[in-house]
Design an enzyme around this catalytic site. Sequence first.
Site, PDB file in Angstrom:
ATOM      1  CG  HIS A 289     154.725 -32.388  64.461  1.00  0.00           C
ATOM      2  ND1 HIS A 289     153.997 -33.334  64.026  1.00  0.00           N
ATOM      3  CD2 HIS A 289     154.125 -31.375  64.085  1.00  0.00           C
ATOM      4  CE1 HIS A 289     153.058 -32.639  63.047  1.00  0.00           C
ATOM      5  NE2 HIS A 289     153.177 -30.994  63.653  1.00  0.00           N
TER       6      HIS A 289
ATOM      7  CB  THR B 273     155.553 -17.076  62.822  1.00  0.00           C
ATOM      8  OG1 THR B 273     155.047 -19.599  63.383  1.00  0.00           O
ATOM      9  CG2 THR B 273     154.525 -17.085  63.637  1.00  0.00           C
TER      10      THR B 273
ATOM     11  CB  CYS C 114     153.173 -19.141  70.081  1.00  0.00           C
ATOM     12  SG  CYS C 114     154.468 -18.453  69.446  1.00  0.00           S
TER      13      CYS C 114
ATOM     14  CB  CYS D 162     160.408 -22.278  69.540  1.00  0.00           C
ATOM     15  SG  CYS D 162     159.100 -22.996  69.607  1.00  0.00           S
TER      16      CYS D 162
ATOM     17  CD  GLU E 182     152.082 -19.805  62.037  1.00  0.00           C
ATOM     18  OE1 GLU E 182     153.225 -20.703  62.746  1.00  0.00           O
ATOM     19  OE2 GLU E 182     152.253 -19.028  61.882  1.00  0.00           O
TER      20      GLU E 182
ATOM     21  CB  CYS F 238     158.442 -17.226  65.400  1.00  0.00           C
ATOM     22  SG  CYS F 238     159.572 -17.950  66.228  1.00  0.00           S
TER      23      CYS F 238
ATOM     24  CB  SER G   4     160.074 -33.491  63.353  1.00  0.00           C
ATOM     25  OG  SER G   4     160.706 -32.354  63.806  1.00  0.00           O
ATOM     26  CB  SER G   5     158.206 -30.936  58.271  1.00  0.00           C
ATOM     27  OG  SER G   5     157.710 -29.771  59.752  1.00  0.00           O
ATOM     28  CG  ASN G   6     161.540 -28.565  64.232  1.00  0.00           C
ATOM     29  OD1 ASN G   6     162.533 -28.890  64.665  1.00  0.00           O
ATOM     30  ND2 ASN G   6     159.892 -29.154  64.762  1.00  0.00           N
TER      31      ASN G   6
END
Length: 289
Positions: free
Chosen positions: A42, A170, A103, A12, A133, A198, A226-228
């Site tokens: 991550h 976000t 960011c 991103c 965050e 976001c 990585s959680s995403n």
Amino acid sequence: MEILRAEKMGFCFGVKKAVETCYEISKKETEGNKYILGMVVHNKDVVKEVEKIGFITIDEDDILAGKDPLKKGDIIIIRAHGTTAQIVDRLKEKQVKIYDATCIFVDKIKEILIEREELGDEIIFIGDKEHPEVKGIISFGKRVNVFKNLEELKESKLSSSKRYSVLTQTTLNKSKFLEIKEYLEKHYSNAQIFDRICGATSERQEATKKLAKICDIIVVIGDLKSSNSKKLLEVALAENPKSYLVQNEKELDLSIFSKDMKIGIAAGASTPEDIIKKIENKIRGNFNV
Ligand code: F3S
């Protein structure tokens, strides 16, 4: 065989900027040790790359406990998620050179929070208070009430005589945000809601879902922790049982593919383009596509 990429994938905006900052600073700063506050992203491979150019990952808890190696003149980069007011104070006390790669979307929420408190509002913050965050943003406020979700918010006793500003993490899911907004608008006309979500995470999930529907197999590229990336795998699996999470080209098992397949490639916001390319090239090279 055909290989299709998700319409939105990979780094991103904020993560790209933070990684670029590491490269710029490694060239620009020749004196002092170089540190990065927490994992820059991550993804183990990216962290290794950044370590190769001289950065040492440093833990926030160690700084707070006074167990860090920081000395006057050292360099430190604040990663994309940002950090807390306490950490910033400590870094200033230590007279290290700070490069802030927070960011801009995270920073904006922090700015609104400070501004609204100055105007007298109390803050309602929706998000996970254990997430770096969120820890960072709310640390800059004095009157912040954090709620994980709508259920928690409903259980709270908000006052009808106070003025509230509502802010969120976000990455809050947009439909959950809309439910919260609807609830607050119905019950609390004294709450002003700020939508600063976001879209990077949800865009990647939507694009993966779309791809999983039309492909025979999906390769989600990302760190196994990585959680995403794990979330993207879940989204892909819901549409297509032949979905796999692969960390890098060395771990790609080519036997999962066959020559007549339509292959979909997706990647989360923490996966760099060069890992994506290496995986794509390995498939292309093996099947001559
Ligand atoms: Fe920034 Fe959004 Fe990425 S807030 S760090 S661009 S997920």
